[in-house]
Motif scaffolding. Structure first.
Motif, PDB file in Angstrom:
ATOM      1  N   LEU A   1     -44.177  12.478  -8.452  1.00  0.00           N
ATOM      2  CA  LEU A   1     -44.867  13.271  -9.469  1.00  0.00           C
ATOM      3  C   LEU A   1     -46.220  13.780  -8.994  1.00  0.00           C
ATOM      4  CD1 LEU A   1     -44.036  11.290 -12.721  1.00  0.00           C
ATOM      5  CD2 LEU A   1     -42.643  12.864 -11.394  1.00  0.00           C
ATOM      6  N   GLN A   2     -46.977  12.922  -8.312  1.00  0.00           N
ATOM      7  CA  GLN A   2     -48.289  13.324  -7.825  1.00  0.00           C
ATOM      8  C   GLN A   2     -48.211  13.924  -6.418  1.00  0.00           C
ATOM      9  OE1 GLN A   2     -50.754  13.403  -9.759  1.00  0.00           O
ATOM     10  NE2 GLN A   2     -51.044  11.582 -11.010  1.00  0.00           N
ATOM     11  N   GLU A   3     -47.056  13.833  -5.791  1.00  0.00           N
ATOM     12  CA  GLU A   3     -46.820  14.392  -4.459  1.00  0.00           C
ATOM     13  C   GLU A   3     -47.801  13.861  -3.412  1.00  0.00           C
ATOM     14  OE1 GLU A   3     -46.328  18.603  -4.469  1.00  0.00           O
ATOM     15  OE2 GLU A   3     -44.908  18.586  -6.138  1.00  0.00           O
ATOM     16  N   MET A   4     -48.097  12.568  -3.514  1.00  0.00           N
ATOM     17  CA  MET A   4     -48.939  11.921  -2.521  1.00  0.00           C
ATOM     18  C   MET A   4     -48.091  11.556  -1.313  1.00  0.00           C
ATOM     19  SD  MET A   4     -51.796  11.832  -4.272  1.00  0.00           S
ATOM     20  CE  MET A   4     -52.892  10.656  -3.464  1.00  0.00           C
ATOM     21  N   SER A   5     -48.713  11.534  -0.148  1.00  0.00           N
ATOM     22  CA  SER A   5     -48.001  11.113   1.058  1.00  0.00           C
ATOM     23  C   SER A   5     -47.765   9.606   1.003  1.00  0.00           C
ATOM     24  CB  SER A   5     -48.803  11.463   2.304  1.00  0.00           C
ATOM     25  OG  SER A   5     -49.972  10.658   2.387  1.00  0.00           O
ATOM     26  N   TYR A   6     -46.871   9.114   1.875  1.00  0.00           N
ATOM     27  CA  TYR A   6     -46.645   7.678   1.939  1.00  0.00           C
ATOM     28  C   TYR A   6     -47.941   6.949   2.306  1.00  0.00           C
ATOM     29  CZ  TYR A   6     -41.563   8.466   1.833  1.00  0.00           C
ATOM     30  OH  TYR A   6     -40.291   8.820   1.474  1.00  0.00           O
ATOM     31  N   ALA A   7     -48.700   7.531   3.232  1.00  0.00           N
ATOM     32  CA  ALA A   7     -49.953   6.894   3.664  1.00  0.00           C
ATOM     33  C   ALA A   7     -50.958   6.838   2.522  1.00  0.00           C
ATOM     34  CB  ALA A   7     -50.540   7.649   4.851  1.00  0.00           C
ATOM     35  N   GLU A   8     -51.082   7.927   1.777  1.00  0.00           N
ATOM     36  CA  GLU A   8     -52.012   7.948   0.646  1.00  0.00           C
ATOM     37  C   GLU A   8     -51.573   6.959  -0.424  1.00  0.00           C
ATOM     38  OE1 GLU A   8     -53.544  12.605   0.626  1.00  0.00           O
ATOM     39  OE2 GLU A   8     -51.539  12.115  -0.120  1.00  0.00           O
ATOM     40  N   THR A   9     -50.270   6.910  -0.683  1.00  0.00           N
ATOM     41  CA  THR A   9     -49.755   5.976  -1.685  1.00  0.00           C
ATOM     42  C   THR A   9     -49.989   4.532  -1.261  1.00  0.00           C
ATOM     43  OG1 THR A   9     -48.049   7.569  -2.354  1.00  0.00           O
ATOM     44  CG2 THR A   9     -47.676   5.263  -2.936  1.00  0.00           C
ATOM     45  N   ALA A  10     -49.786   4.261   0.013  1.00  0.00           N
ATOM     46  CA  ALA A  10     -50.031   2.912   0.522  1.00  0.00           C
ATOM     47  C   ALA A  10     -51.494   2.521   0.351  1.00  0.00           C
ATOM     48  CB  ALA A  10     -49.628   2.832   1.992  1.00  0.00           C
ATOM     49  N   GLN A  11     -52.390   3.473   0.563  1.00  0.00           N
ATOM     50  CA  GLN A  11     -53.818   3.190   0.397  1.00  0.00           C
ATOM     51  C   GLN A  11     -54.132   2.875  -1.064  1.00  0.00           C
ATOM     52  OE1 GLN A  11     -56.402   6.484   1.215  1.00  0.00           O
ATOM     53  NE2 GLN A  11     -58.256   5.256   1.048  1.00  0.00           N
ATOM     54  N   ILE A  12     -53.579   3.668  -1.962  1.00  0.00           N
ATOM     55  CA  ILE A  12     -53.824   3.466  -3.388  1.00  0.00           C
ATOM     56  C   ILE A  12     -53.280   2.119  -3.851  1.00  0.00           C
ATOM     57  CG2 ILE A  12     -53.212   4.298  -5.706  1.00  0.00           C
ATOM     58  CD1 ILE A  12     -53.160   7.155  -4.432  1.00  0.00           C
ATOM     59  N   MET A  13     -52.086   1.770  -3.356  1.00  0.00           N
ATOM     60  CA  MET A  13     -51.440   0.531  -3.770  1.00  0.00           C
ATOM     61  C   MET A  13     -51.872  -0.673  -2.946  1.00  0.00           C
ATOM     62  SD  MET A  13     -47.590   2.088  -4.371  1.00  0.00           S
ATOM     63  CE  MET A  13     -46.875   0.454  -4.320  1.00  0.00           C
ATOM     64  N   ASN A  14     -52.684  -0.422  -1.908  1.00  0.00           N
ATOM     65  CA  ASN A  14     -53.164  -1.488  -1.030  1.00  0.00           C
ATOM     66  C   ASN A  14     -52.005  -2.274  -0.426  1.00  0.00           C
ATOM     67  OD1 ASN A  14     -55.131  -3.016   0.296  1.00  0.00           O
ATOM     68  ND2 ASN A  14     -55.210  -4.535  -1.341  1.00  0.00           N
ATOM     69  N   CYS A  15     -51.072  -1.516   0.181  1.00  0.00           N
ATOM     70  CA  CYS A  15     -49.912  -2.147   0.797  1.00  0.00           C
ATOM     71  C   CYS A  15     -49.526  -1.377   2.055  1.00  0.00           C
ATOM     72  CB  CYS A  15     -48.733  -2.197  -0.184  1.00  0.00           C
ATOM     73  SG  CYS A  15     -48.059  -0.571  -0.596  1.00  0.00           S
ATOM     74  N   ALA A  16     -48.502  -1.824   2.737  1.00  0.00           N
ATOM     75  CA  ALA A  16     -48.047  -1.146   3.956  1.00  0.00           C
ATOM     76  C   ALA A  16     -47.205   0.076   3.616  1.00  0.00           C
ATOM     77  CB  ALA A  16     -47.219  -2.111   4.802  1.00  0.00           C
ATOM     78  N   VAL A  17     -47.187   1.043   4.526  1.00  0.00           N
ATOM     79  CA  VAL A  17     -46.380   2.242   4.337  1.00  0.00           C
ATOM     80  C   VAL A  17     -44.908   1.868   4.188  1.00  0.00           C
ATOM     81  CG1 VAL A  17     -45.563   4.373   5.433  1.00  0.00           C
ATOM     82  CG2 VAL A  17     -47.991   3.791   5.495  1.00  0.00           C
ATOM     83  N   GLY A  18     -44.475   0.872   4.952  1.00  0.00           N
ATOM     84  CA  GLY A  18     -43.093   0.421   4.855  1.00  0.00           C
ATOM     85  C   GLY A  18     -42.734  -0.079   3.463  1.00  0.00           C
ATOM     86  N   THR A  19     -43.696  -0.701   2.803  1.00  0.00           N
ATOM     87  CA  THR A  19     -43.473  -1.169   1.435  1.00  0.00           C
ATOM     88  C   THR A  19     -43.264   0.004   0.497  1.00  0.00           C
ATOM     89  OG1 THR A  19     -44.831  -3.132   1.818  1.00  0.00           O
ATOM     90  CG2 THR A  19     -44.465  -2.505  -0.471  1.00  0.00           C
ATOM     91  N   VAL A  20     -44.054   1.055   0.689  1.00  0.00           N
ATOM     92  CA  VAL A  20     -43.909   2.266  -0.124  1.00  0.00           C
ATOM     93  C   VAL A  20     -42.520   2.857   0.061  1.00  0.00           C
ATOM     94  CG1 VAL A  20     -44.708   4.636  -0.477  1.00  0.00           C
ATOM     95  CG2 VAL A  20     -46.368   2.791  -0.106  1.00  0.00           C
ATOM     96  N   ARG A  21     -42.090   2.974   1.305  1.00  0.00           N
ATOM     97  CA  ARG A  21     -40.776   3.556   1.603  1.00  0.00           C
ATOM     98  C   ARG A  21     -39.644   2.746   0.951  1.00  0.00           C
ATOM     99  NH1 ARG A  21     -40.689   7.289   5.814  1.00  0.00           N
ATOM    100  NH2 ARG A  21     -42.610   7.427   7.056  1.00  0.00           N
ATOM    101  N   SER A  22     -39.708   1.432   1.105  1.00  0.00           N
ATOM    102  CA  SER A  22     -38.629   0.593   0.576  1.00  0.00           C
ATOM    103  C   SER A  22     -38.610   0.607  -0.952  1.00  0.00           C
ATOM    104  CB  SER A  22     -38.758  -0.842   1.096  1.00  0.00           C
ATOM    105  OG  SER A  22     -39.974  -1.439   0.665  1.00  0.00           O
ATOM    106  N   ARG A  23     -39.787   0.583  -1.567  1.00  0.00           N
ATOM    107  CA  ARG A  23     -39.837   0.615  -3.031  1.00  0.00           C
ATOM    108  C   ARG A  23     -39.357   1.953  -3.570  1.00  0.00           C
ATOM    109  NH1 ARG A  23     -45.518  -2.440  -4.770  1.00  0.00           N
ATOM    110  NH2 ARG A  23     -44.979  -4.473  -3.865  1.00  0.00           N
ATOM    111  N   LEU A  24     -39.718   3.033  -2.896  1.00  0.00           N
ATOM    112  CA  LEU A  24     -39.284   4.348  -3.351  1.00  0.00           C
ATOM    113  C   LEU A  24     -37.769   4.487  -3.224  1.00  0.00           C
ATOM    114  CD1 LEU A  24     -40.141   7.088  -4.469  1.00  0.00           C
ATOM    115  CD2 LEU A  24     -40.474   7.870  -2.112  1.00  0.00           C
ATOM    116  N   HIS A  25     -37.227   3.966  -2.127  1.00  0.00           N
ATOM    117  CA  HIS A  25     -35.772   4.003  -1.932  1.00  0.00           C
ATOM    118  C   HIS A  25     -35.072   3.245  -3.053  1.00  0.00           C
ATOM    119  CE1 HIS A  25     -31.928   4.071   0.206  1.00  0.00           C
ATOM    120  NE2 HIS A  25     -31.822   2.783  -0.070  1.00  0.00           N
ATOM    121  N   ARG A  26     -35.586   2.073  -3.377  1.00  0.00           N
ATOM    122  CA  ARG A  26     -34.993   1.269  -4.440  1.00  0.00           C
ATOM    123  C   ARG A  26     -35.188   1.932  -5.805  1.00  0.00           C
ATOM    124  NH1 ARG A  26     -30.992  -1.240  -6.549  1.00  0.00           N
ATOM    125  NH2 ARG A  26     -31.546  -2.942  -7.979  1.00  0.00           N
ATOM    126  N   ALA A  27     -36.345   2.519  -6.023  1.00  0.00           N
ATOM    127  CA  ALA A  27     -36.627   3.176  -7.297  1.00  0.00           C
ATOM    128  C   ALA A  27     -35.677   4.342  -7.529  1.00  0.00           C
ATOM    129  CB  ALA A  27     -38.073   3.664  -7.334  1.00  0.00           C
TER     130      ALA A  27
END
Length: 206
Positions: A152-178
């Motif tokens: 929705l916000q069209e943030m990059s994986y890196a930006e999302t990881a920074q916001i969520m304070n987690c690894a980029v890999g975590t963002v990818r896996s959560r998005l895949h599951r979501a």
């Protein structure tokens, strides 16, 4: 020959520097520029406009009152603001359970969705928007936020990881599951072809 010099548009960083120096106009411009992103994030996360309003106000007040927390070398101003908003939202969700009344306040969300749609009304019908909105709101928080930030916000994986304070890999896996969860939730509501349009291009309801 007279040459008219066009004033340059200040960056977010420049506006933050100026507001820290007490420039009220700089704050007003930054608020105008970034308030919508913060508000929409909070609205999509909670489904409640009154909470989204409060979160948006608190986010900008935190920026003003906690100058030491901002480091312009660590990312964009928009990411910093969304990080603050995320903390505010998660605190509210934990305080006010059960939250996210999926059948309430849907008109405000649907209107925001429709205004930002990248597809024609013939493709993204109101019932599709409504179904996707409810599906997103029903996701667990850690999946919901990654859909909102990345899609929705069209943030990059890196930006999302920074916001969520987690690894980029975590963002990818959560998005895949979501996305998989959204597909399951939307399955009864539409045929396979229509469902794939919405799930595989989630930004259509951004």
């Amino acid at each position: 020959m007279n040459v008219v010099m066009k004033a340059s548009v200040p960056t977010d960083i420049e506006l933050v520097r100026r507001l820290f120096d007490g420039d009220k106009e700089a704050f007003a411009e930054l608020y105008r520029r970034r308030h919508g992103n913060v508000y929409r994030f909070a609205l999509y996360m909670t489904g409640r406009p009154e909470i989204a309003d409060d979160v948006a106000q608190e986010t900008f007040m935190t920026l003003i009152n906690n100058r030491a927390a901002f480091d312009e070398t660590k990312g964009a101003v928009n990411s910093f603001l969304l990080g603050i908003a995320r903390n505010q939202v998660l605190r509210r969700l934990r305080q006010e359970r059960p939250t996210v009344p999926v059948d309430e306040h849907h008109e405000e969300i649907d209107n925001s969705v429709a205004r930002r749609s990248h597809f024609s009304h013939s493709v993204v019908r109101k019932e599709e928007i409504d179904a996707v909105r409810k599906a997103v709101l029903s996701l667990p928080e850690h999946y919901r936020e990654v859909v909102i930030l990345c899609e929705l916000q069209e943030m990059s994986y890196a930006e999302t990881a920074q916001i969520m304070n987690c690894a980029v890999g975590t963002v990818r896996s959560r998005l895949h599951r979501a996305r998989a969860l959204l597909a399951e939730k939307l399955e009864p509501a539409r045929d396979e072809n229509s469902r794939s349009k919405v799930v595989n291009s989630t930004r259509c309801f951004a």
